[in-house]
Design a protein around this motif. Structure first.
Motif, PDB file in Angstrom:
ATOM      1  N   TYR A   1      -4.319  -7.695  42.041  1.00 47.40           N
ATOM      2  CA  TYR A   1      -3.334  -7.954  40.977  1.00 47.40           C
ATOM      3  C   TYR A   1      -3.520  -6.966  39.827  1.00 47.40           C
ATOM      4  O   TYR A   1      -2.545  -6.556  39.177  1.00 47.40           O
ATOM      5  CB  TYR A   1      -3.487  -9.391  40.484  1.00 47.40           C
ATOM      6  CG  TYR A   1      -2.587  -9.734  39.308  1.00 47.40           C
ATOM      7  CD1 TYR A   1      -1.245 -10.034  39.504  1.00 47.40           C
ATOM      8  CD2 TYR A   1      -3.085  -9.754  37.999  1.00 47.40           C
ATOM      9  CE1 TYR A   1      -0.419 -10.345  38.431  1.00 47.40           C
ATOM     10  CE2 TYR A   1      -2.281 -10.073  36.932  1.00 47.40           C
ATOM     11  CZ  TYR A   1      -0.946 -10.364  37.146  1.00 47.40           C
ATOM     12  OH  TYR A   1      -0.120 -10.660  36.065  1.00 47.40           O
ATOM     13  N   GLN A   2      -4.758  -6.565  39.588  1.00 50.17           N
ATOM     14  CA  GLN A   2      -5.049  -5.696  38.458  1.00 50.17           C
ATOM     15  C   GLN A   2      -4.939  -4.209  38.804  1.00 50.17           C
ATOM     16  O   GLN A   2      -5.206  -3.359  37.964  1.00 50.17           O
ATOM     17  CB  GLN A   2      -6.456  -6.010  37.942  1.00 50.17           C
ATOM     18  CG  GLN A   2      -6.593  -7.457  37.462  1.00 50.17           C
ATOM     19  CD  GLN A   2      -8.010  -7.796  37.025  1.00 50.17           C
ATOM     20  OE1 GLN A   2      -8.559  -7.166  36.104  1.00 50.17           O
ATOM     21  NE2 GLN A   2      -8.612  -8.779  37.672  1.00 50.17           N
TER      22      GLN A   2
ATOM     23  N   SER B   1       3.616 -12.296  39.109  1.00 48.96           N
ATOM     24  CA  SER B   1       3.427 -13.168  37.943  1.00 48.96           C
ATOM     25  C   SER B   1       3.136 -12.322  36.712  1.00 48.96           C
ATOM     26  O   SER B   1       2.470 -11.271  36.792  1.00 48.96           O
ATOM     27  CB  SER B   1       2.263 -14.140  38.193  1.00 48.96           C
ATOM     28  OG  SER B   1       2.513 -14.954  39.324  1.00 48.96           O
ATOM     29  N   PRO B   2       3.596 -12.766  35.535  1.00 48.32           N
ATOM     30  CA  PRO B   2       3.425 -11.953  34.319  1.00 48.32           C
ATOM     31  C   PRO B   2       1.987 -11.875  33.821  1.00 48.32           C
ATOM     32  O   PRO B   2       1.639 -10.947  33.093  1.00 48.32           O
ATOM     33  CB  PRO B   2       4.334 -12.649  33.302  1.00 48.32           C
ATOM     34  CG  PRO B   2       4.458 -14.063  33.800  1.00 48.32           C
ATOM     35  CD  PRO B   2       4.392 -13.982  35.296  1.00 48.32           C
ATOM     36  N   ASN B   3       1.120 -12.843  34.191  1.00 50.51           N
ATOM     37  CA  ASN B   3      -0.261 -12.814  33.711  1.00 50.51           C
ATOM     38  C   ASN B   3      -1.170 -13.522  34.720  1.00 50.51           C
ATOM     39  O   ASN B   3      -0.710 -14.159  35.683  1.00 50.51           O
ATOM     40  CB  ASN B   3      -0.372 -13.452  32.325  1.00 50.51           C
ATOM     41  CG  ASN B   3       0.231 -14.857  32.297  1.00 50.51           C
ATOM     42  OD1 ASN B   3      -0.218 -15.748  33.005  1.00 50.51           O
ATOM     43  ND2 ASN B   3       1.279 -15.028  31.480  1.00 50.51           N
ATOM     44  N   LEU B   4      -2.486 -13.410  34.457  1.00 52.28           N
ATOM     45  CA  LEU B   4      -3.458 -13.992  35.381  1.00 52.28           C
ATOM     46  C   LEU B   4      -3.372 -15.518  35.436  1.00 52.28           C
ATOM     47  O   LEU B   4      -3.552 -16.121  36.504  1.00 52.28           O
ATOM     48  CB  LEU B   4      -4.869 -13.564  34.965  1.00 52.28           C
ATOM     49  CG  LEU B   4      -5.287 -12.132  35.320  1.00 52.28           C
ATOM     50  CD1 LEU B   4      -6.656 -11.821  34.732  1.00 52.28           C
ATOM     51  CD2 LEU B   4      -5.315 -11.965  36.834  1.00 52.28           C
ATOM     52  N   ASN B   5      -3.125 -16.147  34.292  1.00 46.84           N
ATOM     53  CA  ASN B   5      -3.023 -17.604  34.277  1.00 46.84           C
ATOM     54  C   ASN B   5      -1.881 -18.082  35.170  1.00 46.84           C
ATOM     55  O   ASN B   5      -2.024 -19.071  35.906  1.00 46.84           O
ATOM     56  CB  ASN B   5      -2.810 -18.105  32.848  1.00 46.84           C
ATOM     57  CG  ASN B   5      -4.056 -17.950  32.000  1.00 46.84           C
ATOM     58  OD1 ASN B   5      -5.177 -17.925  32.529  1.00 46.84           O
ATOM     59  ND2 ASN B   5      -3.885 -17.828  30.696  1.00 46.84           N
ATOM     60  N   GLN B   6      -0.757 -17.385  35.092  1.00 45.40           N
ATOM     61  CA  GLN B   6       0.381 -17.738  35.928  1.00 45.40           C
ATOM     62  C   GLN B   6       0.038 -17.540  37.416  1.00 45.40           C
ATOM     63  O   GLN B   6       0.387 -18.354  38.275  1.00 45.40           O
ATOM     64  CB  GLN B   6       1.603 -16.893  35.551  1.00 45.40           C
ATOM     65  CG  GLN B   6       2.866 -17.201  36.336  1.00 45.40           C
ATOM     66  CD  GLN B   6       3.410 -18.582  36.052  1.00 45.40           C
ATOM     67  OE1 GLN B   6       3.202 -19.114  34.958  1.00 45.40           O
ATOM     68  NE2 GLN B   6       4.078 -19.169  37.036  1.00 45.40           N
TER      69      GLN B   6
END
Length: 420
Positions: A303-304, A256-261
């Motif tokens: 993820y990070q 996913s492109p960002n944490l919210n996604q």
């Protein structure tokens, strides 16, 4: 003259016979009358005896009822007397207290105080006596319950030792450690298959696929090469489908492109009421509640990192971690929920899939449901080694994210697509 004499003799003889016949008839009639009287008398006597017998029984019943009534009245009177006596005995201190309150005012204060002290002591002794009697009554009853409960506890404990001892998890002081012990015990159930195998292998190339599957058919190999560049081997046990699904889905989510996604992709896990069962030992169904936070936190951490997919592979293969077990539990519960929402005929399969030891007999019926629920496209490669054939089925419309599953002899591995 002779003729007249003969005629007279004949008449006399005839008259004699007539007289005999008449006498016989009269005697017969009289005998019948006597017999009839005797029969009537017998019937009369029988009826009379029956009436007397009935009357005697009625009198006996009335006497018995009267005796019972008298006995009941006597018992009632005895009970009333006992009750009155008991009430009088209990109320004696109170009556004494009332009597002391109604004494003439010419008594001095010291006398009143002494009487009050005596009455209070009497009340105290009465209350203490009641408490002692109540305690003496309750104590044997409580001891009996405690003994019975203790025996049941010992019995269940012994039965647990016989049945559950090989992989029974050790309970800890906090719930987090308990969950970890439960899941590690679940891992041990399937170790009899291939105890040294990892849950999810590293990426293997196309040649290793063909070597693993024993494929010599050129058409077979070409069809796989047209769609896949490699694969990940999944541990050979009934969880292979759920492991392949969970790893592939999480791998797509970590892209996913960002944490919210990422959080949106994993939002369905937060709404799950988790249940897991085992035929090898008992599991508290509430044990796996509220552990989505731990799972999602681990996912956010990797993820990070610089290489999240590599970290996912390491985390899924960590046998001291809960992560792999929880991922299997999530997908078992999700598939069970989807099946329950189908026809009633699927409810038994939905219940069965919650057992850690069970596999899914017909996975094709849930691929379309999963693809729609997770908004992902599923590619299934059904491999027939004997015929050297590969049947490819695609479920779902969203081709931006894809899952590739290799199915051979009801075992599932993870395919690596061209775009992965």
């Amino acid at each position: 003259m002779i003729n007249e004499i003969l005629s007279m003799i004949v008449l006399v003889i005839i008259a004699f016979f007539i007289a005999i016949i008449i006498k016989y008839a009269i005697d017969s009639y009289m005998m019948e009358q006597e017999s009839s009287k005797d029969q009537t008398y017998k019937i009369f006597n029988t009826n009379e005896l029956q009436k007397r017998q009935n009357l005697k029984e009625i009198q006996q019943e009335q006497e018995l009822i009267q005796e019972n009534t008298i006995q009941n009245e006597e018992d009632c009177n005895d009970n009333q007397q006992k009750t009155i006596f008991s009430l009088n005995k209990i109320s004696t201190p109170i009556s004494n207290l009332n009597q002391s309150n109604q004494e003439q005012p010419n008594f001095d204060k010291n006398s009143k105080q002494e009487k009050q002290i005596v009455n209070k002591k009497s009340e105290k002794f009465l209350i203490e006596d009641i408490q002692i009697q109540t305690t003496q009554f309750r104590k044997p009853f409580e001891n009996q319950i405690q003994n019975e409960n203790y025996q049941l506890f010992i019995q269940s404990q012994e039965e647990s030792k016989l049945v559950l001892n090989p992989i029974m998890p050790k309970l800890a002081k906090n719930q987090q450690d308990d969950v970890r012990n439960w899941i590690l015990s679940l891992y041990n159930i399937h170790d009899n298959y291939n105890p040294d195998d990892v849950f999810i292998s590293q990426i293997l190339n196309q040649n290793q696929i063909e070597k693993e599957l024993g494929v010599n058919n050129q058409r077979f190999s070409m069809k796989l090469r047209e769609n896949l560049i490699g694969y990940r081997k999944v541990k050979q046990d009934p969880n292979s489908l759920f492991a392949a699904l969970s790893f592939s889905f999480l791998e797509n989510a970590l892209k996913s492109p960002n944490l919210n996604q990422l959080e949106n992709e994993m939002s369905w896990i937060k709404t799950m009421n988790l249940v897991i069962k085992s035929r090898s030992f008992l599991i508290d169904e509430k044990m796996f509640q509220n552990h989505q936070v731990y799972f999602l936190q681990k996912l956010l951490e990797i993820y990070q990192t610089e290489y999240p997919i590599t970290q996912l592979e390491l985390l899924m293969n960590d046998r001291q971690s809960q992560f792999y077990g929880l991922s299997i539990i999530y997908f078992r519960n999700l598939i069970s929920l989807l099946l329950n929402n189908q026809a009633p005929s699927e409810h038994q399969e939905a219940e069965e899939i919650l057992y850690w030891e069970s596999d899914l007999s017909d996975a094709n019926k849930i691929f379309e449901l999963l693809a729609d629920r997770l908004r992902i496209q599923i590619h299934e490669y059904s491999i027939n080694k004997l015929k050297g054939q590969v049947e490819i089925k695609i479920y779902g419309q969203d081709d931006d994210r894809q899952i590739h599953l290799l199915c051979s002899d009801e075992h599932y591995d993870i395919g690596i697509g061209m775009n992965d």
